[in-house]
Design a protein around this motif. Structure first.
Motif, PDB file in Angstrom:
ATOM      1  N   ARG A  43      20.184 -13.217  -9.669  1.00 28.59           N
ATOM      2  CA  ARG A  43      20.270 -12.544 -10.960  1.00 28.59           C
ATOM      3  C   ARG A  43      19.434 -13.256 -12.014  1.00 28.59           C
ATOM      4  N   GLY A  44      18.698 -12.492 -12.777  1.00 34.20           N
ATOM      5  CA  GLY A  44      17.957 -13.065 -13.891  1.00 34.20           C
ATOM      6  C   GLY A  44      16.552 -13.512 -13.542  1.00 34.20           C
ATOM      7  N   ALA A  45      16.263 -13.738 -12.271  1.00 38.34           N
ATOM      8  CA  ALA A  45      14.923 -14.200 -11.896  1.00 38.34           C
ATOM      9  C   ALA A  45      13.925 -13.043 -11.992  1.00 38.34           C
ATOM     10  N   PRO A  46      12.687 -13.339 -12.381  1.00 40.86           N
ATOM     11  CA  PRO A  46      11.698 -12.248 -12.453  1.00 40.86           C
ATOM     12  C   PRO A  46      11.468 -11.635 -11.069  1.00 40.86           C
ATOM     13  N   VAL A  47      11.491 -10.312 -11.008  1.00 37.33           N
ATOM     14  CA  VAL A  47      11.239  -9.608  -9.744  1.00 37.33           C
ATOM     15  C   VAL A  47      10.213  -8.501  -9.980  1.00 37.33           C
ATOM     16  N   VAL A  48       9.528  -8.126  -8.929  1.00 38.26           N
ATOM     17  CA  VAL A  48       8.477  -7.112  -9.028  1.00 38.26           C
ATOM     18  C   VAL A  48       8.688  -6.080  -7.929  1.00 38.26           C
ATOM     19  N   ALA A  49       8.439  -4.828  -8.241  1.00 34.31           N
ATOM     20  CA  ALA A  49       8.452  -3.788  -7.205  1.00 34.31           C
ATOM     21  C   ALA A  49       7.248  -2.877  -7.424  1.00 34.31           C
ATOM     22  N   PHE A  50       6.855  -2.218  -6.349  1.00 41.98           N
ATOM     23  CA  PHE A  50       5.628  -1.419  -6.382  1.00 41.98           C
ATOM     24  C   PHE A  50       5.919   0.012  -5.957  1.00 41.98           C
ATOM     25  N   VAL A  51       5.185   0.946  -6.548  1.00 35.77           N
ATOM     26  CA  VAL A  51       5.315   2.361  -6.157  1.00 35.77           C
ATOM     27  C   VAL A  51       3.920   2.945  -5.995  1.00 35.77           C
ATOM     28  N   ARG A  52       3.747   3.695  -4.932  1.00 36.10           N
ATOM     29  CA  ARG A  52       2.511   4.477  -4.763  1.00 36.10           C
ATOM     30  C   ARG A  52       2.903   5.935  -4.565  1.00 36.10           C
ATOM     31  N   ILE A  53       2.147   6.820  -5.199  1.00 33.78           N
ATOM     32  CA  ILE A  53       2.380   8.254  -5.057  1.00 33.78           C
ATOM     33  C   ILE A  53       1.038   8.903  -4.737  1.00 33.78           C
ATOM     34  N   ALA A  54       1.010   9.711  -3.684  1.00 37.18           N
ATOM     35  CA  ALA A  54      -0.265  10.310  -3.280  1.00 37.18           C
ATOM     36  C   ALA A  54      -0.027  11.687  -2.683  1.00 37.18           C
ATOM     37  N   ASP A  55      -1.130  12.383  -2.423  1.00 35.62           N
ATOM     38  CA  ASP A  55      -1.013  13.705  -1.823  1.00 35.62           C
ATOM     39  C   ASP A  55      -1.127  13.662  -0.310  1.00 35.62           C
ATOM     40  N   LYS A  56      -1.538  12.499   0.234  1.00 32.30           N
ATOM     41  CA  LYS A  56      -1.539  12.358   1.700  1.00 32.30           C
ATOM     42  C   LYS A  56      -0.910  11.016   2.068  1.00 32.30           C
ATOM     43  N   ALA A  57      -0.718  10.817   3.370  1.00 33.98           N
ATOM     44  CA  ALA A  57      -0.016   9.623   3.850  1.00 33.98           C
ATOM     45  C   ALA A  57      -0.638   8.348   3.276  1.00 33.98           C
ATOM     46  N   ILE A  58       0.210   7.408   2.903  1.00 34.95           N
ATOM     47  CA  ILE A  58      -0.246   6.146   2.318  1.00 34.95           C
ATOM     48  C   ILE A  58      -0.174   5.079   3.396  1.00 34.95           C
ATOM     49  N   ARG A  59      -1.309   4.464   3.714  1.00 32.95           N
ATOM     50  CA  ARG A  59      -1.306   3.529   4.839  1.00 32.95           C
ATOM     51  C   ARG A  59      -1.411   2.079   4.396  1.00 32.95           C
ATOM     52  N   ARG A  60      -2.024   1.836   3.237  1.00 34.15           N
ATOM     53  CA  ARG A  60      -2.130   0.445   2.781  1.00 34.15           C
ATOM     54  C   ARG A  60      -0.752  -0.084   2.441  1.00 34.15           C
ATOM     55  N   ARG A  61      -0.518  -1.353   2.751  1.00 35.36           N
ATOM     56  CA  ARG A  61       0.795  -1.941   2.503  1.00 35.36           C
ATOM     57  C   ARG A  61       0.698  -3.214   1.669  1.00 35.36           C
ATOM     58  N   CYS A  62      -0.480  -3.412   1.078  1.00 31.89           N
ATOM     59  CA  CYS A  62      -0.655  -4.588   0.236  1.00 31.89           C
ATOM     60  C   CYS A  62       0.032  -4.353  -1.111  1.00 31.89           C
TER      61      CYS A  62
ATOM     62  N   GLY B 352       4.396 -14.139   4.698  1.00 32.66           N
ATOM     63  CA  GLY B 352       4.429 -13.098   3.677  1.00 32.66           C
ATOM     64  C   GLY B 352       3.235 -13.063   2.755  1.00 32.66           C
ATOM     65  N   ARG B 353       2.205 -13.894   3.015  1.00 33.95           N
ATOM     66  CA  ARG B 353       1.031 -13.815   2.133  1.00 33.95           C
ATOM     67  C   ARG B 353       0.467 -12.395   2.187  1.00 33.95           C
ATOM     68  N   ASP B 354       0.176 -11.867   1.011  1.00 25.77           N
ATOM     69  CA  ASP B 354      -0.285 -10.485   0.907  1.00 25.77           C
ATOM     70  C   ASP B 354      -1.593 -10.290   1.674  1.00 25.77           C
ATOM     71  N   ILE B 355      -1.724  -9.122   2.294  1.00 28.59           N
ATOM     72  CA  ILE B 355      -2.946  -8.803   3.039  1.00 28.59           C
ATOM     73  C   ILE B 355      -3.638  -7.649   2.326  1.00 28.59           C
ATOM     74  N   PRO B 356      -4.567  -7.957   1.404  1.00 28.61           N
ATOM     75  CA  PRO B 356      -5.209  -6.885   0.629  1.00 28.61           C
ATOM     76  C   PRO B 356      -6.244  -6.128   1.458  1.00 28.61           C
ATOM     77  N   LEU B 357      -6.709  -5.002   0.913  1.00 25.37           N
ATOM     78  CA  LEU B 357      -7.695  -4.181   1.633  1.00 25.37           C
ATOM     79  C   LEU B 357      -8.948  -4.971   2.006  1.00 25.37           C
ATOM     80  N   GLU B 358      -9.391  -5.858   1.091  1.00 28.85           N
ATOM     81  CA  GLU B 358     -10.652  -6.591   1.328  1.00 28.85           C
ATOM     82  C   GLU B 358     -10.574  -7.516   2.534  1.00 28.85           C
ATOM     83  N   THR B 359      -9.384  -7.690   3.086  1.00 26.12           N
ATOM     84  CA  THR B 359      -9.242  -8.529   4.278  1.00 26.12           C
ATOM     85  C   THR B 359     -10.234  -8.108   5.362  1.00 26.12           C
ATOM     86  N   ILE B 360     -10.474  -6.801   5.450  1.00 29.02           N
ATOM     87  CA  ILE B 360     -11.364  -6.318   6.520  1.00 29.02           C
ATOM     88  C   ILE B 360     -12.763  -6.914   6.350  1.00 29.02           C
ATOM     89  N   THR B 361     -13.246  -6.975   5.112  1.00 30.83           N
ATOM     90  CA  THR B 361     -14.570  -7.548   4.845  1.00 30.83           C
ATOM     91  C   THR B 361     -14.553  -9.054   5.131  1.00 30.83           C
TER      92      THR B 361
END
Lengths: 191, 390
Positions: A43-62, B352-361
């Motif tokens: 509780r209280g620690a800084p946390v981050v979350a991410f959201v992506r919204i697209a019209d086709k499947a999202i494959r990147r997970r960075c 858990g180190r992030d793997i960004p898109l540029e990893t491929i390059t």
């Protein structure tokens, strides 16, 4: 693809906010992805979350490093280095803060939209959980999906009194921020 | 039906669709949400199954072992140190030829303690005799979980479904959950010929001396080797039923005429595939997604490597003092090829180190510099280390 980064503190429902926003997009037939970047959860620690919204499947997970939008659940996080980093040019920052947007922008020398999310949450939910208020405002600003989509997403996650109070909050607080202010940014990111 | 679900919740639903008889579990991040959601389904009366909360991962695996031995469909899940604490039991489950399914929510191993994702946990038990299948997204993890029960029960071998901790387990995305009817038609009720039954007494796990130990180990090795067609068939039949493949033994994506390929396992493939499209590197590159790590599909791998001049193997774990585990295995698998590609090997995204898109390059550039046979951690930042450790 629209990329959003949500900053908050442990216990503020940061991950739930990300999941709700993604689920709202899903309710409108969009593809979505939401995930947290946990530190050690407390509780209280800084946390981050991410959201992506697209019209086709999202494959990147960075992680989202260059978001179009930032949602900041606790204004004190603005003092932490890196919180505003990577925001795309012209991108929008929505902050849970009691001040007016003008005062907040002046204070941080950057354009921001303020919403008294904690106050609204206390009023509507009886709990200082600003996440749903911020999401409702975010949808008013961006018009990515209608508020009904957020209500549907809430219906899948909550029930009873908690749900009823949150639905009322979503219905009633939209007008507190300028409608469509960030629509152009959202549309550009989508294209 | 399509749902927006957190990975863990999707897996809990998939396990429930398989109608397990016994689920035993002990919580550990990032696996906890899976069994937490299963226990909710049981508590809500939506899943009829014996849910056993145990006091350690050793016990979780032991309860599942016992359940499987009595002919019950058994499931457990764990991560990291939890997998290590199970290690002795995992070897026993495979050695006893007990079919069951375990989800490994892949996480790094301490020290230093780290709760985030890499593959060191499942790699450390790669020699346990379990089938190991790696998933690139939550849809594959759902589909593979259901396939895993069928593979396990047909072959009397345990199956470990490996999905990246946090990156998949904690990601909400769109998943198509099959219907109960579909799963029932695919996965018949579990009948185990060698089950412990007081009406038909038999001994299990007896001491085996030098005169039979080698034969017992040989037969386990053979069983793993012979599981290849069953893994392929399970995925083919699944595709017939649902229209989706979970990736068979391995799959290839990208320009057909590419002479360079990157081989990897798990969710990093998903990122690299998008990177290959978005960044379109000058050196045309294919992606090889290896799904089956045990058994290691040598023949299928050799086939897709024909015509390649360069193969970059991406590890998410390594053996200190040796190098990349997957890299070493790929080198060994391709050793007999007449015209084999040069093989480069990097680990990325440890702890858990992030793997960004540029990893491929970065991978393609670093591969040019690397001597054949070497190994390196691609994203290590040496300036953080004292000079003597660099």
């Amino acid at each position: 693809m629209i990329e959003i980064r949500i900053h908050g503190r442990g216990g503020q429902g940061n991950v739930v906010a990300a999941y709700l926003l993604a689920s709202a997009a899903f309710e409108e037939g969009r593809r979505c992805q939401a995930f947290p970047n946990f530190g050690a959860e407390r509780r209280g620690a800084p946390v981050v979350a991410f959201v992506r919204i697209a019209d086709k499947a999202i494959r990147r997970r960075c992680q989202v490093r260059e978001p179009s939008f930032l949602i900041i659940q606790d204004a004190s996080l603005l003092h932490i280095p890196g919180v505003l980093e990577g925001l795309k040019k012209g991108g929008g920052i929505l902050v849970n803060a009691p001040q007016s947007s003008e005062d907040l922008s002046k204070e941080y020398k950057q354009t921001m939209v303020a919403l008294p999310g904690t106050q609204l949450a206390n009023e509507y939910l009886g709990k200082p959980m600003p996440n749903v208020a911020l999401l409702a405002a975010f949808l008013t600003l961006t018009e990515i999906v209608p508020h009904t989509a957020l209500s549907k997403a809430l219906t899948h996650r909550f029930k009873g009194e908690v749900l009823a109070k949150n639905l009322k909050l979503v219905e009633e607080i939209g007008h507190r921020v300028p409608a469509g202010l960030w629509k152009g940014v959202a549309d550009a990111a989508r294209a | 039906m399509l749902h927006a679900l957190e990975g863990s919740q999707a897996i809990a639903q998939a396990v429930a669709l398989c109608r397990p008889g016994v689920v035993a579990a002990y919580p550990i991040t990032p696996q906890t949400h899976i069994v937490e959601n299963i226990s909710k389904l049981v508590a809500d009366g939506k899943l009829k199954c014996e849910f056993v909360s145990v006091e350690s991962e050793f016990s979780a695996a032991s309860v599942a072992l016992g359940a499987a031995a009595t002919g019950s469909r058994a499931y457990t899940a764990s991560s990291s140190q939890g997998i290590l604490l199970m290690a002795e039991v995992l070897f026993n489950i495979a050695g006893l030829r007990l079919p069951m399914v375990l989800t490994c929510a892949n996480r790094a191993i301490g020290a230093p303690i780290n709760i985030w994702n890499d593959h060191q946990d499942s790699m450390t038990v790669r020699d346990s005799g379990w089938i190991q299948l790696f998933c690139a997204d939550n849809q594959e993890a759902v589909d593979t979980t259901i396939q895993a029960f069928r593979i396990a029960e047909r072959l009397e071998l345990p199956v470990m479904v490996c999905m990246d901790g946090f990156v998949l387990t904690h990601t909400l995305e769109v998943v198509d959950l099959p219907s109960a009817e579909q799963v029932d038609s695919y996965l018949p009720p579990f009948t185990f010929a060698n089950k412990l039954d007081p009406r038909r007494p038999l001994s299990l796990g007896t001491l085996v001396g030098p005169e039979y130990y080698s034969e017992s180990r040989h037969s386990l090795h053979r069983a793993l080797q012979k599981s290849i067609p069953e893994i392929v068939a399970a995925d083919k039949d699944w595709k017939k039923l649902t229209g989706r493949s979970a990736g068979g033994l391995l799959t290839v994506e990208g320009p057909k005429d590419a002479k360079t390929a990157i081989l990897a396992m798990g969710s990093v493939v998903s990122t690299l595939c998008e990177a290959n499209e978005v960044l379109a590197p000058k050196r045309k590159t294919k992606l090889i997604k290896l799904r089956a790590f045990r058994p290691f599909p040598v023949e299928a791998l050799v086939q897709v490597c024909e015509g390649l001049t360069e193969l970059i193997v991406v590890d998410r774990a390594f053996s200190p003092g040796q190098g990349g585990i997957l890299g070493t295995e790929v080198r060994s698998a391709l050793a007999g090829m007449k015209k084999k590609p040069t093989i480069k090997n990097f680990a990325i995204g440890l702890g858990g180190r992030d793997i960004p898109l540029e990893t491929i390059t970065h991978l393609l550039d670093a591969a040019k510099e690397q001597e054949e046979g070497d190994f390196a951690i691609l994203d290590v930042e040496l300036n953080k280390l004292p000079p003597e450790d660099r």
